[in-house]
Motif scaffolding. Structure first.
Motif, PDB file in Angstrom:
ATOM      1  N   VAL A  22       1.757  -7.637 -13.158  1.00  0.00           N
ATOM      2  CA  VAL A  22       1.568  -6.546 -12.190  1.00  0.00           C
ATOM      3  C   VAL A  22      -0.136  -6.536 -12.370  1.00  0.00           C
ATOM      4  CG1 VAL A  22       1.523  -4.250 -11.504  1.00  0.00           C
ATOM      5  CG2 VAL A  22       3.586  -5.270 -12.091  1.00  0.00           C
ATOM      6  N   HIS A  23      -0.497  -6.195 -13.574  1.00  0.00           N
ATOM      7  CA  HIS A  23      -2.044  -6.099 -14.073  1.00  0.00           C
ATOM      8  C   HIS A  23      -2.175  -6.082 -15.655  1.00  0.00           C
ATOM      9  CE1 HIS A  23      -1.639  -1.588 -14.280  1.00  0.00           C
ATOM     10  NE2 HIS A  23      -2.472  -1.807 -15.182  1.00  0.00           N
ATOM     11  N   SER A  24      -3.388  -6.144 -16.019  1.00  0.00           N
ATOM     12  CA  SER A  24      -3.754  -6.208 -17.425  1.00  0.00           C
ATOM     13  C   SER A  24      -5.066  -5.407 -17.363  1.00  0.00           C
ATOM     14  CB  SER A  24      -3.854  -7.523 -18.097  1.00  0.00           C
ATOM     15  OG  SER A  24      -4.780  -8.350 -17.524  1.00  0.00           O
TER      16      SER A  24
ATOM     17  N   TYR B 298     -16.491  -9.307  -5.279  1.00  0.00           N
ATOM     18  CA  TYR B 298     -15.337  -9.240  -5.831  1.00  0.00           C
ATOM     19  C   TYR B 298     -14.795  -7.983  -4.938  1.00  0.00           C
ATOM     20  CZ  TYR B 298     -16.840 -12.837  -8.976  1.00  0.00           C
ATOM     21  OH  TYR B 298     -17.033 -13.922  -9.429  1.00  0.00           O
ATOM     22  N   PHE B 299     -13.504  -7.920  -5.192  1.00  0.00           N
ATOM     23  CA  PHE B 299     -12.564  -6.937  -4.438  1.00  0.00           C
ATOM     24  C   PHE B 299     -12.067  -5.821  -5.445  1.00  0.00           C
ATOM     25  CE2 PHE B 299      -8.340  -5.383  -2.836  1.00  0.00           C
ATOM     26  CZ  PHE B 299      -8.856  -4.890  -1.841  1.00  0.00           C
ATOM     27  N   ARG B 300     -12.539  -4.640  -5.125  1.00  0.00           N
ATOM     28  CA  ARG B 300     -12.019  -3.429  -5.756  1.00  0.00           C
ATOM     29  C   ARG B 300     -10.466  -2.959  -5.039  1.00  0.00           C
ATOM     30  NH1 ARG B 300     -16.178   0.438  -6.432  1.00  0.00           N
ATOM     31  NH2 ARG B 300     -16.003   0.363  -8.725  1.00  0.00           N
ATOM     32  N   SER B 301      -9.436  -3.162  -6.092  1.00  0.00           N
ATOM     33  CA  SER B 301      -8.162  -2.678  -5.652  1.00  0.00           C
ATOM     34  C   SER B 301      -8.052  -1.284  -5.761  1.00  0.00           C
ATOM     35  CB  SER B 301      -7.052  -3.294  -6.255  1.00  0.00           C
ATOM     36  OG  SER B 301      -5.791  -3.032  -6.288  1.00  0.00           O
ATOM     37  N   TRP B 302      -8.417  -0.647  -6.559  1.00  0.00           N
ATOM     38  CA  TRP B 302      -8.374   0.769  -6.591  1.00  0.00           C
ATOM     39  C   TRP B 302      -9.171   1.581  -7.926  1.00  0.00           C
ATOM     40  CZ3 TRP B 302      -4.024   4.110  -9.253  1.00  0.00           C
ATOM     41  CH2 TRP B 302      -3.950   5.502  -8.985  1.00  0.00           C
ATOM     42  N   GLY B 303      -9.890   2.593  -7.286  1.00  0.00           N
ATOM     43  CA  GLY B 303     -10.699   3.335  -8.449  1.00  0.00           C
ATOM     44  C   GLY B 303     -11.979   3.958  -7.951  1.00  0.00           C
TER      45      GLY B 303
ATOM     46  N   TYR C  23      -9.775  -0.812 -10.965  1.00  0.00           N
ATOM     47  CA  TYR C  23      -8.827  -2.039 -10.794  1.00  0.00           C
ATOM     48  C   TYR C  23      -9.590  -3.000 -10.011  1.00  0.00           C
ATOM     49  CZ  TYR C  23      -5.017   0.530 -12.892  1.00  0.00           C
ATOM     50  OH  TYR C  23      -4.118   1.352 -13.626  1.00  0.00           O
ATOM     51  N   TRP C  24      -9.533  -4.233 -10.356  1.00  0.00           N
ATOM     52  CA  TRP C  24     -10.045  -5.359  -9.324  1.00  0.00           C
ATOM     53  C   TRP C  24      -9.194  -6.424  -9.291  1.00  0.00           C
ATOM     54  CZ3 TRP C  24     -15.047  -4.839  -7.543  1.00  0.00           C
ATOM     55  CH2 TRP C  24     -15.833  -3.656  -8.053  1.00  0.00           C
ATOM     56  N   ARG C  25      -9.411  -7.387  -8.243  1.00  0.00           N
ATOM     57  CA  ARG C  25      -8.601  -8.466  -8.240  1.00  0.00           C
ATOM     58  C   ARG C  25      -9.514  -9.826  -8.663  1.00  0.00           C
ATOM     59  NH1 ARG C  25      -3.172  -8.260  -7.038  1.00  0.00           N
ATOM     60  NH2 ARG C  25      -2.656  -6.340  -5.760  1.00  0.00           N
ATOM     61  N   ASP C  26      -9.170 -10.590  -9.346  1.00  0.00           N
ATOM     62  CA  ASP C  26      -9.696 -11.838  -9.480  1.00  0.00           C
ATOM     63  C   ASP C  26      -9.583 -12.752  -8.323  1.00  0.00           C
ATOM     64  OD1 ASP C  26      -7.190 -13.413  -9.810  1.00  0.00           O
ATOM     65  OD2 ASP C  26      -7.893 -13.728 -11.981  1.00  0.00           O
ATOM     66  N   PRO C  27     -10.554 -14.032  -8.407  1.00  0.00           N
ATOM     67  CA  PRO C  27     -10.201 -14.985  -7.400  1.00  0.00           C
ATOM     68  C   PRO C  27      -8.812 -15.318  -6.913  1.00  0.00           C
ATOM     69  CG  PRO C  27     -12.419 -15.240  -8.484  1.00  0.00           C
ATOM     70  CD  PRO C  27     -11.399 -14.234  -9.442  1.00  0.00           C
ATOM     71  N   ASP C  28      -7.989 -15.447  -7.945  1.00  0.00           N
ATOM     72  CA  ASP C  28      -6.751 -15.676  -7.670  1.00  0.00           C
ATOM     73  C   ASP C  28      -5.830 -14.760  -7.273  1.00  0.00           C
ATOM     74  OD1 ASP C  28      -7.015 -18.959  -8.531  1.00  0.00           O
ATOM     75  OD2 ASP C  28      -7.796 -18.032 -10.058  1.00  0.00           O
ATOM     76  N   GLY C  29      -6.164 -13.666  -7.118  1.00  0.00           N
ATOM     77  CA  GLY C  29      -5.466 -12.640  -6.965  1.00  0.00           C
ATOM     78  C   GLY C  29      -4.779 -11.773  -7.910  1.00  0.00           C
ATOM     79  N   PHE C  30      -5.056 -11.910  -9.083  1.00  0.00           N
ATOM     80  CA  PHE C  30      -4.391 -11.118 -10.176  1.00  0.00           C
ATOM     81  C   PHE C  30      -5.188  -9.937 -10.445  1.00  0.00           C
ATOM     82  CE2 PHE C  30      -3.375 -15.671 -11.435  1.00  0.00           C
ATOM     83  CZ  PHE C  30      -2.034 -15.507 -11.703  1.00  0.00           C
TER      84      PHE C  30
ATOM     85  N   ASP D  89      -3.310  -1.856  -1.386  1.00  0.00           N
ATOM     86  CA  ASP D  89      -3.400  -3.061  -2.246  1.00  0.00           C
ATOM     87  C   ASP D  89      -2.960  -2.717  -3.582  1.00  0.00           C
ATOM     88  OD1 ASP D  89      -4.626  -5.941  -2.529  1.00  0.00           O
ATOM     89  OD2 ASP D  89      -5.176  -4.818  -4.479  1.00  0.00           O
ATOM     90  N   PHE D  90      -2.971  -1.621  -4.459  1.00  0.00           N
ATOM     91  CA  PHE D  90      -2.607  -1.409  -5.517  1.00  0.00           C
ATOM     92  C   PHE D  90      -1.201  -1.238  -5.487  1.00  0.00           C
ATOM     93  CE2 PHE D  90      -1.340   1.439  -9.020  1.00  0.00           C
ATOM     94  CZ  PHE D  90      -1.960   0.979 -10.034  1.00  0.00           C
ATOM     95  N   LEU D  91      -0.398  -0.426  -4.421  1.00  0.00           N
ATOM     96  CA  LEU D  91       0.707  -0.158  -4.384  1.00  0.00           C
ATOM     97  C   LEU D  91       1.761  -1.367  -3.803  1.00  0.00           C
ATOM     98  CD1 LEU D  91       0.612   3.376  -2.785  1.00  0.00           C
ATOM     99  CD2 LEU D  91       1.248   2.905  -5.179  1.00  0.00           C
ATOM    100  N   GLY D  92       0.939  -2.242  -3.531  1.00  0.00           N
ATOM    101  CA  GLY D  92       1.939  -3.634  -3.045  1.00  0.00           C
ATOM    102  C   GLY D  92       2.349  -3.384  -1.393  1.00  0.00           C
ATOM    103  N   THR D  93       1.734  -2.452  -0.712  1.00  0.00           N
ATOM    104  CA  THR D  93       2.253  -2.129   0.512  1.00  0.00           C
ATOM    105  C   THR D  93       1.120  -2.534   1.469  1.00  0.00           C
ATOM    106  OG1 THR D  93       1.318  -0.060   0.571  1.00  0.00           O
ATOM    107  CG2 THR D  93       3.535  -0.301  -0.104  1.00  0.00           C
TER     108      THR D  93
END
Length: 375
Positions: A249-251, A273-278, A291-298, A335-339
């Protein structure tokens, strides 16, 4: 030593009911001390390194086939990346107290031990948890020298004046990651996997969450810390949640303070870069997060000011809700919730597949999970 109840307002409004999960094993095989590193496979190591440096990690090893990343603390590399045909999470390593614990785990589980590569050193026992995730327990690894750290700012808090005739001008530079703090995993065999970590690695639960209206069916998420006795440990080194797939899910990676986190976020945003939440502050764990997404979506997290518990604190219990994920900050994103729409099809297929398989994710749990995002 007297156990502290979770109902005493230390970290949760509620403690366990009679006969609920105790949150620890009576006789674990060993007690791991910390996370050692995470392992990934990625197809583009140049792109991976560019994001890692912008995120605040340092490079300790770079070859055409491998990349090792670290924080400023005196530890092993905290992320190991191998070149692969695609991108995937490949496993987690925990640090044991010594090599005797590694040998004891190998003897009890029947798993093999092996020496680690010279760049890391030490001994590893290679296990697999009930979700199918490779789990290494390691000891005797080389200790990296401490790097210069990003110092917290001197803050005037209320009437406590510590900064006089001086200003604050934090630079928009990468937040220097100090260390790997925790990893969050999803499992279709959540309770079986949780018990595996408690029984084999001696970890203990700090907080349980349950799906809305389903407490009687037991927990569906746990925040799990290392048992270091009277020495405080992170509120969670591992978090596990019940869901329709076995996945990362995340680290999370610790930085020095809020200014480092916020200015580091500005640096990441300026580079696209894409901020997921915060930015916000969690409830379970109390840490300030981004929270951020790396270029591979992690998904990866900067955090600071997290809770530290010793072995006396008993688990708290709370409902698993979207609004219960933070004390303050923006609402949890889709994005963070997966919805989010881009993940909806993948999530739907995962749910259908999980319902067909023999695991803990049944129709009732599906209904509970769907309530989380709107609760």
């Amino acid at each position: 030593m007297r156990a502290l109840g979770a109902h005493n307002e230390l970290h949760s409004e509620h403690g366990a009911r009679r006969d609920e999960h105790p949150g620890r094993s009576r006789n674990p095989v060993v007690k791991v001390r910390d996370l050692a590193w995470l392992e990934f496979e990625k197809s583009d190591l140049v792109r991976t390194e560019a994001f890692a440096r912008a995120f605040g990690l340092q490079v300790t090893l770079r070859t055409p086939e491998e990349l090792h990343l670290r924080g400023t603390d005196s530890t092993t590399p905290c992320v190991l990346v191998r070149r692969g045909g695609g991108s995937r999470f490949a496993g987690v390593a925990f640090a044991a107290a010594d090599e005797i614990d590694v040998l004891r785990l190998a003897d009890v589980t029947g798993a093999p031990t092996r020496p680690l590569p010279e760049a890391i050193g030490g001994l590893s026992v290679d296990l697999v948890d009930p979700s199918g995730l490779p789990v290494r327990v390691v000891a005797g690894t080389h200790e990296l020298a401490t790097l210069p750290a990003q110092q917290p700012l001197t803050v005037n808090a209320g009437h406590d004046t510590r900064r006089v005739n001086a200003t604050q001008r934090p630079l928009r530079v990468p937040a220097r990651v100090q260390r790997l703090g925790h990893v969050v995993l999803q499992s279709t065999k959540y309770l079986q996997s949780l018990n595996w970590y408690l029984d084999n690695l001696g970890m203990i639960v700090s907080d349980f969450l349950y799906f809305p209206g389903q407490r009687d069916r037991g927990p569906t998420m746990s925040f799990v810390r290392c048992d270091r006795g009277t020495t405080p440990a992170d509120h969670h080194t591992l978090a596990m949640a019940l869901g329709p797939a076995n996945r990362y899910v995340h680290s999370a990676y610790q930085v020095s303070d809020l200014d480092a986190l916020a200015a580091g976020g500005e640096y990441l945003a300026a580079r696209g870069y894409f901020r997921s939440w915060g930015i916000g502050r969690h409830i379970q764990g109390s840490q300030i997060f981004d929270y951020w997404r790396d270029p591979d979506g992690f998904m990866v997290e900067h955090f600071t000011d997290g809770d530290m518990f010793d072995d006396t604190l008993e688990p708290g219990w709370a409902p698993f809700t979207a609004t219960g994920l933070a004390q303050w900050g923006p609402p949890a994103t889709k994005d963070f919730l997966g919805t989010s729409p881009r993940s909806a099809r993948h999530e739907a297929l995962s749910m259908i597949s999980a319902l067909r398989d023999d695991n803990e994710f049944d129709v009732h749990r599906l209904v509970g999970l769907l309530k989380v995002a709107v609760s």
